[in-house]
Design a protein around this motif. Sequence first.
Motif, PDB file in Angstrom:
ATOM      1  N   MET A   1       0.836  -1.212   0.000  1.00 21.73           N
ATOM      2  CA  MET A   1       0.000   0.000   0.000  1.00 21.73           C
ATOM      3  C   MET A   1       0.864   1.253   0.000  1.00 21.73           C
ATOM      4  SD  MET A   1      -3.012   1.482   0.175  1.00 21.73           S
ATOM      5  CE  MET A   1      -4.322   0.380   0.752  1.00 21.73           C
ATOM      6  N   ARG A   2       0.574   2.151  -0.883  1.00 24.67           N
ATOM      7  CA  ARG A   2       1.291   3.433  -0.891  1.00 24.67           C
ATOM      8  C   ARG A   2       0.339   4.567  -0.538  1.00 24.67           C
ATOM      9  NH1 ARG A   2       3.979   1.601  -5.577  1.00 24.67           N
ATOM     10  NH2 ARG A   2       6.172   1.134  -5.179  1.00 24.67           N
ATOM     11  N   LEU A   3       0.909   5.544   0.161  1.00 24.78           N
ATOM     12  CA  LEU A   3       0.194   6.795   0.411  1.00 24.78           C
ATOM     13  C   LEU A   3       0.759   7.845  -0.533  1.00 24.78           C
ATOM     14  CD1 LEU A   3      -1.694   8.636   2.085  1.00 24.78           C
ATOM     15  CD2 LEU A   3       0.245   9.008   3.644  1.00 24.78           C
ATOM     16  N   LEU A   4      -0.102   8.454  -1.327  1.00 22.40           N
ATOM     17  CA  LEU A   4       0.318   9.531  -2.228  1.00 22.40           C
ATOM     18  C   LEU A   4      -0.128  10.865  -1.654  1.00 22.40           C
ATOM     19  CD1 LEU A   4       0.961   7.194  -4.086  1.00 22.40           C
ATOM     20  CD2 LEU A   4      -0.156   8.420  -5.957  1.00 22.40           C
ATOM     21  N   LEU A   5       0.848  11.739  -1.415  1.00 16.21           N
ATOM     22  CA  LEU A   5       0.562  13.084  -0.894  1.00 16.21           C
ATOM     23  C   LEU A   5       0.730  14.079  -2.030  1.00 16.21           C
ATOM     24  CD1 LEU A   5       2.512  12.975   2.514  1.00 16.21           C
ATOM     25  CD2 LEU A   5       0.093  12.461   2.084  1.00 16.21           C
ATOM     26  N   PHE A   6      -0.367  14.653  -2.475  1.00 19.62           N
ATOM     27  CA  PHE A   6      -0.334  15.575  -3.616  1.00 19.62           C
ATOM     28  C   PHE A   6      -0.228  17.032  -3.175  1.00 19.62           C
ATOM     29  CE2 PHE A   6      -1.234  13.463  -7.661  1.00 19.62           C
ATOM     30  CZ  PHE A   6      -1.577  12.188  -7.251  1.00 19.62           C
ATOM     31  N   ASP A   7       0.738  17.716  -3.773  1.00 22.78           N
ATOM     32  CA  ASP A   7       0.751  19.176  -3.749  1.00 22.78           C
ATOM     33  C   ASP A   7      -0.471  19.666  -4.562  1.00 22.78           C
ATOM     34  OD1 ASP A   7       1.899  21.904  -3.704  1.00 22.78           O
ATOM     35  OD2 ASP A   7       2.273  21.516  -5.827  1.00 22.78           O
ATOM     36  N   ILE A   8      -0.901  20.885  -4.338  1.00 22.53           N
ATOM     37  CA  ILE A   8      -2.065  21.392  -5.083  1.00 22.53           C
ATOM     38  C   ILE A   8      -1.651  22.327  -6.223  1.00 22.53           C
ATOM     39  CG2 ILE A   8      -4.177  22.795  -4.945  1.00 22.53           C
ATOM     40  CD1 ILE A   8      -4.695  21.669  -2.183  1.00 22.53           C
ATOM     41  N   ASP A   9      -1.081  23.497  -5.882  1.00 22.25           N
ATOM     42  CA  ASP A   9      -0.819  24.516  -6.917  1.00 22.25           C
ATOM     43  C   ASP A   9       0.327  24.100  -7.841  1.00 22.25           C
ATOM     44  OD1 ASP A   9      -2.554  26.943  -5.991  1.00 22.25           O
ATOM     45  OD2 ASP A   9      -1.572  26.208  -4.180  1.00 22.25           O
ATOM     46  N   GLY A  10       0.047  24.061  -9.122  1.00 20.66           N
ATOM     47  CA  GLY A  10       1.067  23.690 -10.096  1.00 20.66           C
ATOM     48  C   GLY A  10       1.197  22.193 -10.298  1.00 20.66           C
ATOM     49  N   THR A  11       0.539  21.416  -9.427  1.00 18.93           N
ATOM     50  CA  THR A  11       0.553  19.951  -9.554  1.00 18.93           C
ATOM     51  C   THR A  11      -0.835  19.454  -9.961  1.00 18.93           C
ATOM     52  OG1 THR A  11       2.304  19.750  -7.906  1.00 18.93           O
ATOM     53  CG2 THR A  11       0.973  17.783  -8.343  1.00 18.93           C
ATOM     54  N   LEU A  12      -1.864  19.869  -9.190  1.00 21.48           N
ATOM     55  CA  LEU A  12      -3.239  19.479  -9.531  1.00 21.48           C
ATOM     56  C   LEU A  12      -3.948  20.573 -10.328  1.00 21.48           C
ATOM     57  CD1 LEU A  12      -4.431  17.943  -6.130  1.00 21.48           C
ATOM     58  CD2 LEU A  12      -3.729  16.702  -8.198  1.00 21.48           C
ATOM     59  N   LEU A  13      -3.649  21.834 -10.019  1.00 19.43           N
ATOM     60  CA  LEU A  13      -4.389  22.930 -10.638  1.00 19.43           C
ATOM     61  C   LEU A  13      -3.581  24.219 -10.600  1.00 19.43           C
ATOM     62  CD1 LEU A  13      -5.457  24.864  -8.082  1.00 19.43           C
ATOM     63  CD2 LEU A  13      -7.006  22.945  -7.744  1.00 19.43           C
ATOM     64  N   LEU A  14      -4.044  25.165 -11.390  1.00 21.23           N
ATOM     65  CA  LEU A  14      -3.533  26.544 -11.327  1.00 21.23           C
ATOM     66  C   LEU A  14      -4.719  27.444 -11.015  1.00 21.23           C
ATOM     67  CD1 LEU A  14      -1.206  26.607 -14.473  1.00 21.23           C
ATOM     68  CD2 LEU A  14      -0.499  26.536 -12.073  1.00 21.23           C
ATOM     69  N   SER A  15      -4.553  28.305 -10.023  1.00 23.15           N
ATOM     70  CA  SER A  15      -5.667  29.180  -9.639  1.00 23.15           C
ATOM     71  C   SER A  15      -5.761  30.402 -10.549  1.00 23.15           C
ATOM     72  CB  SER A  15      -5.543  29.609  -8.179  1.00 23.15           C
ATOM     73  OG  SER A  15      -4.569  30.619  -8.028  1.00 23.15           O
ATOM     74  N   GLY A  16      -4.810  30.559 -11.440  1.00 25.31           N
ATOM     75  CA  GLY A  16      -4.842  31.717 -12.334  1.00 25.31           C
ATOM     76  C   GLY A  16      -4.570  33.025 -11.602  1.00 25.31           C
ATOM     77  N   GLY A  17      -3.793  32.942 -10.528  1.00 24.84           N
ATOM     78  CA  GLY A  17      -3.444  34.145  -9.769  1.00 24.84           C
ATOM     79  C   GLY A  17      -4.450  34.508  -8.696  1.00 24.84           C
ATOM     80  N   ALA A  18      -5.496  33.691  -8.528  1.00 23.26           N
ATOM     81  CA  ALA A  18      -6.534  34.011  -7.536  1.00 23.26           C
ATOM     82  C   ALA A  18      -5.949  34.086  -6.125  1.00 23.26           C
ATOM     83  CB  ALA A  18      -7.656  32.970  -7.584  1.00 23.26           C
ATOM     84  N   GLY A  19      -5.023  33.177  -5.804  1.00 24.69           N
ATOM     85  CA  GLY A  19      -4.433  33.162  -4.472  1.00 24.69           C
ATOM     86  C   GLY A  19      -3.641  34.435  -4.198  1.00 24.69           C
ATOM     87  N   SER A  20      -2.839  34.845  -5.188  1.00 22.48           N
ATOM     88  CA  SER A  20      -2.047  36.074  -5.014  1.00 22.48           C
ATOM     89  C   SER A  20      -2.947  37.297  -4.901  1.00 22.48           C
ATOM     90  CB  SER A  20      -1.088  36.259  -6.194  1.00 22.48           C
ATOM     91  OG  SER A  20       0.020  35.412  -6.043  1.00 22.48           O
ATOM     92  N   ALA A 112      -4.033  11.596  -0.274  1.00 21.71           N
ATOM     93  CA  ALA A 112      -4.160  12.738   0.640  1.00 21.71           C
ATOM     94  C   ALA A 112      -3.453  13.915  -0.017  1.00 21.71           C
ATOM     95  CB  ALA A 112      -3.542  12.426   2.001  1.00 21.71           C
ATOM     96  N   VAL A 113      -3.666  15.120   0.516  1.00 20.17           N
ATOM     97  CA  VAL A 113      -2.905  16.261   0.015  1.00 20.17           C
ATOM     98  C   VAL A 113      -1.801  16.607   1.006  1.00 20.17           C
ATOM     99  CG1 VAL A 113      -4.612  17.332  -1.499  1.00 20.17           C
ATOM    100  CG2 VAL A 113      -4.598  17.907   0.929  1.00 20.17           C
ATOM    101  N   GLY A 114      -0.745  17.183   0.461  1.00 20.66           N
ATOM    102  CA  GLY A 114       0.347  17.750   1.247  1.00 20.66           C
ATOM    103  C   GLY A 114       0.668  19.089   0.607  1.00 20.66           C
ATOM    104  N   THR A 115       0.102  20.161   1.166  1.00 19.17           N
ATOM    105  CA  THR A 115       0.111  21.456   0.484  1.00 19.17           C
ATOM    106  C   THR A 115       0.452  22.592   1.442  1.00 19.17           C
ATOM    107  OG1 THR A 115      -1.300  23.084  -0.652  1.00 19.17           O
ATOM    108  CG2 THR A 115      -2.401  21.586   0.853  1.00 19.17           C
TER     109      THR A 115
END
Length: 224
Positions: A1-20, A112-115
């Motif tokens: 069994m592996r646990l995958l920890l996904f980053d969010i920005d630039g890995t799963l999605l781009l917010s298009g500058g919304a965060g900034s 899971a996420v790791g962000t």
Amino acid sequence: MRLLLFDIDGTLLLSGGAGSRALARAFLEVCGIEGAMEGVSCAGMTDPLIVETVFTRRAPHLLGDPGVEARVIEAYLAVMAEELAASPGFRLMPHVRPCLEALSVRPDVSLAVGTGNVHRGAALKLDRGGLARYFPVGGYGSDHRLRSGLLAAARLRAEAHYRRSFPPESIWVVGDTPQDVAGALDAGFVPVGVGAHAWDAASLRDAGARHVLDDLSGLCALLD
Ligand SMILES: [Mg+2]
């Protein structure tokens, strides 16, 4: 069994500058700082470190004041949903949905996420992308200022949620920046670089990634 920890920005999605944009509004509202995010790179950073960077540059007298940092984060969260909804540049990274769909039905993988996003910010971004259902738990910038710390928090939450232990060697950290790679190595986990955004595969390999991919289409094959 592996646990995958996904980053969010630039890995799963781009917010298009919304965060900034949301952070810039928060710094203006709480601290009166204009153009706070100009010249500040958020890639690979945790939200608390982004706030610290802006204070260092623009308002050093506010450094080390947890109250003001918390108020900036609260103000950021208050406008984040609005900024995400209005962001024309919001998009998922290539192959994200088929990749997560395939991973979510595999008996040998837990997600899971790791962000670096604070928990509520991460939830807003995942909701906007229709990805929340794949990630019941995670580690966040609100858990720790450093990526290694939030990845350790993600492991503990995943172990509680999935009711099993995940040895360090079974934990893959999937991210798009050298900071993701460094955080994984510091935590003792396996760094997997996805060179689909600001850094290419070669840069992530140079940073120490055990595996590198050009995009998420190859992740399932890598697990086999
Ligand atoms: Mg990233």
